[in-house]
Enzyme design. Structure first.
Site, mmCIF file in Angstrom:
data_model
loop_
_atom_site.group_PDB
_atom_site.id
_atom_site.type_symbol
_atom_site.label_atom_id
_atom_site.label_comp_id
_atom_site.label_asym_id
_atom_site.label_seq_id
_atom_site.Cartn_x
_atom_site.Cartn_y
_atom_site.Cartn_z
ATOM 1 N N ALA A 64 -5.021 9.196 2.343
ATOM 2 C CA ALA A 64 -4.357 7.992 1.851
ATOM 3 C C ALA A 64 -4.751 7.700 0.412
ATOM 4 O O ALA A 64 -5.872 7.987 -0.012
ATOM 5 C CB ALA A 64 -4.727 6.798 2.742
ATOM 6 N N CYS A 65 -3.797 7.143 -0.297
ATOM 7 C CA CYS A 65 -4.025 6.592 -1.628
ATOM 8 C C CYS A 65 -3.093 5.391 -1.744
ATOM 9 O O CYS A 65 -2.431 5.024 -0.767
ATOM 10 C CB CYS A 65 -3.799 7.634 -2.729
ATOM 11 S SG CYS A 65 -2.113 8.233 -2.895
ATOM 12 N N TRP A 66 -3.027 4.773 -2.918
ATOM 13 C CA TRP A 66 -2.258 3.527 -3.055
ATOM 14 C C TRP A 66 -0.827 3.679 -2.520
ATOM 15 O O TRP A 66 -0.366 2.882 -1.726
ATOM 16 C CB TRP A 66 -2.268 3.086 -4.512
ATOM 17 C CG TRP A 66 -1.731 1.701 -4.720
ATOM 18 C CD1 TRP A 66 -0.637 1.364 -5.446
ATOM 19 C CD2 TRP A 66 -2.260 0.482 -4.207
ATOM 20 N NE1 TRP A 66 -0.442 0.003 -5.420
ATOM 21 C CE2 TRP A 66 -1.437 -0.572 -4.654
ATOM 22 C CE3 TRP A 66 -3.348 0.165 -3.390
ATOM 23 C CZ2 TRP A 66 -1.659 -1.896 -4.329
ATOM 24 C CZ3 TRP A 66 -3.576 -1.165 -3.075
ATOM 25 C CH2 TRP A 66 -2.736 -2.176 -3.542
ATOM 26 N N THR A 67 -0.120 4.730 -2.940
ATOM 27 C CA THR A 67 1.247 4.943 -2.454
ATOM 28 C C THR A 67 1.331 5.990 -1.349
ATOM 29 O O THR A 67 2.320 6.058 -0.635
ATOM 30 C CB THR A 67 2.188 5.404 -3.585
ATOM 31 O OG1 THR A 67 1.756 6.690 -4.040
ATOM 32 C CG2 THR A 67 2.212 4.407 -4.732
ATOM 33 N N LEU A 108 -1.976 3.108 1.216
ATOM 34 C CA LEU A 108 -2.914 2.008 1.425
ATOM 35 C C LEU A 108 -2.266 0.663 1.094
ATOM 36 O O LEU A 108 -2.700 -0.377 1.577
ATOM 37 C CB LEU A 108 -4.162 2.200 0.549
ATOM 38 C CG LEU A 108 -5.050 3.386 0.906
ATOM 39 C CD1 LEU A 108 -6.136 3.574 -0.145
ATOM 40 C CD2 LEU A 108 -5.644 3.233 2.294
#
Length: 145
Positions: A64-67, A108
């Site tokens: 996972a990352c921001w987008t 996220l």
């Protein structure tokens, strides 16, 4: 099942991913911001999780990352990885069935805890299709260089 988990920051559902996997009886292997000993940038964290799968230390991974986009791009650069960015349960179910995805990528920013539960339910309930056309597609993806 051993599941490698990576996030580039501890925000949103980052910690909930690990908790949910443990609740479901899985053994998380943590990377990135979830580990005190690793670089937390999305490319490095997602690569580490994907390599766990490719090299047999984990059966699957959640990155996972921001987008979720960067995490999926980095994971997909590792040979043998089929990462799918999933924003809902039906996409996760289809990724497992038709794409034999072995890495789940999440945002996220947009994934809530209830949605995370639904996505993980669909992901783990899903299994790769044995349909000859679906199998042929996966084999072809592996041949694309």
């Amino acid at each position: 099942m051993r599941i490698s988990v990576a996030a580039d920051e501890r925000t949103g559902v980052a910690d909930a991913m690990v908790e949910e996997l443990r609740k479901r009886g899985h053994e998380p292997i943590v990377h990135g911001a979830l580990s005190d000993d690793e670089r937390d940038d999305w490319a490095w964290a997602s690569e580490a999780a994907a390599r766990d799968v490719a090299e047999g230390r984990a059966e699957q991974a959640v990155v996972a990352c921001w987008t979720g986009t960067g995490a999926s791009i980095a994971a997909n650069k590792v040979p043998g990885i089929r990462a799918a960015l999933c924003a809902d349960a039906e996409t996760a179910r289809g990724a497992r069935r038709w794409n034999d995805a072995n890495v789940l990528a999440l945002s996220l920013r947009t994934t809530s805890e209830p949605l995370l539960g639904e996505i993980l339910d669909a992901w783990f309930d899903g299994a790769p299709s044995s349909d000859s056309g679906d199998v042929a597609n996966i084999r072809h993806v592996e041949e694309i260089g």
